[in-house]
Design a protein around this motif. Structure first.
Motif, PDB file in Angstrom:
ATOM      1  N   MET A  34       0.840  -1.203   0.000  1.00 42.75           N
ATOM      2  CA  MET A  34       0.000   0.000   0.000  1.00 42.75           C
ATOM      3  C   MET A  34       0.876   1.254   0.000  1.00 42.75           C
ATOM      4  SD  MET A  34      -3.287  -0.780   0.128  1.00 42.75           S
ATOM      5  CE  MET A  34      -4.338  -2.163   0.520  1.00 42.75           C
ATOM      6  N   ALA A  35       1.961   1.239   0.760  1.00 42.83           N
ATOM      7  CA  ALA A  35       2.836   2.409   0.861  1.00 42.83           C
ATOM      8  C   ALA A  35       3.493   2.768  -0.466  1.00 42.83           C
ATOM      9  CB  ALA A  35       3.905   2.164   1.924  1.00 42.83           C
ATOM     10  N   SER A  41      -4.004   8.247  -1.096  1.00 42.62           N
ATOM     11  CA  SER A  41      -5.239   8.527  -0.353  1.00 42.62           C
ATOM     12  C   SER A  41      -5.773   7.279   0.348  1.00 42.62           C
ATOM     13  CB  SER A  41      -6.303   9.119  -1.287  1.00 42.62           C
ATOM     14  OG  SER A  41      -6.687   8.170  -2.266  1.00 42.62           O
ATOM     15  N   TRP A  42      -5.364   6.090  -0.092  1.00 43.39           N
ATOM     16  CA  TRP A  42      -5.822   4.841   0.528  1.00 43.39           C
ATOM     17  C   TRP A  42      -4.916   4.387   1.667  1.00 43.39           C
ATOM     18  CZ3 TRP A  42      -6.852   1.205  -4.231  1.00 43.39           C
ATOM     19  CH2 TRP A  42      -7.816   1.777  -5.050  1.00 43.39           C
ATOM     20  N   VAL A  43      -3.756   5.024   1.806  1.00 44.06           N
ATOM     21  CA  VAL A  43      -2.730   4.542   2.729  1.00 44.06           C
ATOM     22  C   VAL A  43      -2.914   5.151   4.114  1.00 44.06           C
ATOM     23  CG1 VAL A  43      -0.248   4.357   3.140  1.00 44.06           C
ATOM     24  CG2 VAL A  43      -1.140   4.261   0.801  1.00 44.06           C
ATOM     25  N   ARG A  48      -0.061   0.427   5.736  1.00 45.84           N
ATOM     26  CA  ARG A  48       1.121   0.749   4.927  1.00 45.84           C
ATOM     27  C   ARG A  48       1.860  -0.479   4.417  1.00 45.84           C
ATOM     28  NH1 ARG A  48       2.656   5.417   4.373  1.00 45.84           N
ATOM     29  NH2 ARG A  48       4.826   5.012   3.878  1.00 45.84           N
ATOM     30  N   GLU A  49       2.005  -1.499   5.257  1.00 42.67           N
ATOM     31  CA  GLU A  49       2.794  -2.681   4.904  1.00 42.67           C
ATOM     32  C   GLU A  49       1.944  -3.791   4.285  1.00 42.67           C
ATOM     33  OE1 GLU A  49       6.171  -2.683   4.957  1.00 42.67           O
ATOM     34  OE2 GLU A  49       5.818  -0.581   5.452  1.00 42.67           O
ATOM     35  N   MET A  50       0.632  -3.575   4.187  1.00 41.93           N
ATOM     36  CA  MET A  50      -0.232  -4.578   3.569  1.00 41.93           C
ATOM     37  C   MET A  50       0.004  -4.604   2.065  1.00 41.93           C
ATOM     38  SD  MET A  50      -3.781  -4.076   5.667  1.00 41.93           S
ATOM     39  CE  MET A  50      -4.447  -5.720   5.581  1.00 41.93           C
ATOM     40  N   LEU A  51      -0.301  -5.730   1.444  1.00 38.90           N
ATOM     41  CA  LEU A  51      -0.110  -5.885   0.008  1.00 38.90           C
ATOM     42  C   LEU A  51      -1.285  -5.264  -0.744  1.00 38.90           C
ATOM     43  CD1 LEU A  51       1.908  -7.206  -1.988  1.00 38.90           C
ATOM     44  CD2 LEU A  51       0.342  -9.157  -2.048  1.00 38.90           C
ATOM     45  N   ALA A  52      -0.991  -4.261  -1.585  1.00 38.13           N
ATOM     46  CA  ALA A  52      -2.027  -3.644  -2.414  1.00 38.13           C
ATOM     47  C   ALA A  52      -2.359  -4.567  -3.582  1.00 38.13           C
ATOM     48  CB  ALA A  52      -1.562  -2.291  -2.933  1.00 38.13           C
ATOM     49  N   GLY A  70      -8.394  -3.007   6.837  1.00 40.96           N
ATOM     50  CA  GLY A  70      -9.434  -3.121   7.860  1.00 40.96           C
ATOM     51  C   GLY A  70      -9.704  -4.549   8.272  1.00 40.96           C
ATOM     52  N   ALA A  71      -9.162  -5.507   7.545  1.00 39.34           N
ATOM     53  CA  ALA A  71      -9.337  -6.916   7.876  1.00 39.34           C
ATOM     54  C   ALA A  71      -8.087  -7.411   8.590  1.00 39.34           C
ATOM     55  CB  ALA A  71      -9.581  -7.731   6.615  1.00 39.34           C
TER      56      ALA A  71
END
Length: 132
Positions: A34-35, A41-43, A48-52, A70-71
């Motif tokens: 995500m970062a 705007s989604w971060v 931040r460390e989640m996989l987009a 959120g999960a």
């Protein structure tokens, strides 16, 4: 046009993709946190460390995956992803899939595709239409 499974996770998508690459004698073709997304705007600090987005290629197919902000925890579900080269065809497919369902991201050009949208069809099945 190709139909690809798109797996949703709650924080361990990258680990799962590395596992699938090893098990299927494939390779991890992409991993974007995500970062690292151009649209920040989604971060948030929490994701931040989640996989987009990431995907594995192997003989005969691909598996795409991401973490759901959120999960928490492991596996969350599958989204069916249609990849096609023609954005006009993709938009028409998207509109038909969304009819009677819910649009979660309107079909539009993005930084990675000429056209992309997400919806849940009238039966509750989540879809992505991606036109590169």
């Amino acid at each position: 046009m190709r139909l690809n499974p798109y797996l949703s996770f709650g924080g361990n998508a990258a680990t799962a993709l590395h596992f699938y690459a090893r098990v299927l004698d494939g390779e991890v073709a992409s991993l974007m946190k995500m970062a690292d997304m151009p649209d920040q705007s989604w971060v948030t600090d929490a994701n931040r460390e989640m996989l987009a987005h990431g995907h594995v290629t192997f003989e005969g197919g691909e598996i795409h995956a991401s973490d759901m902000p959120g999960a928490e925890g492991g596996y969350r579900g599958v989204t069916l992803q249609i990849n096609c080269g023609d954005p006009a065809r993709g938009k028409a497919l998207f509109d038909r899939l969304a009819e009677g369902g819910e649009v979660t991201m309107a079909f539009a050009e993005t930084f990675w595709a000429k056209g992309f949208g997400t919806c849940t069809d009238r039966f509750g099945v989540p879809w992505m239409v991606n036109c590169q």
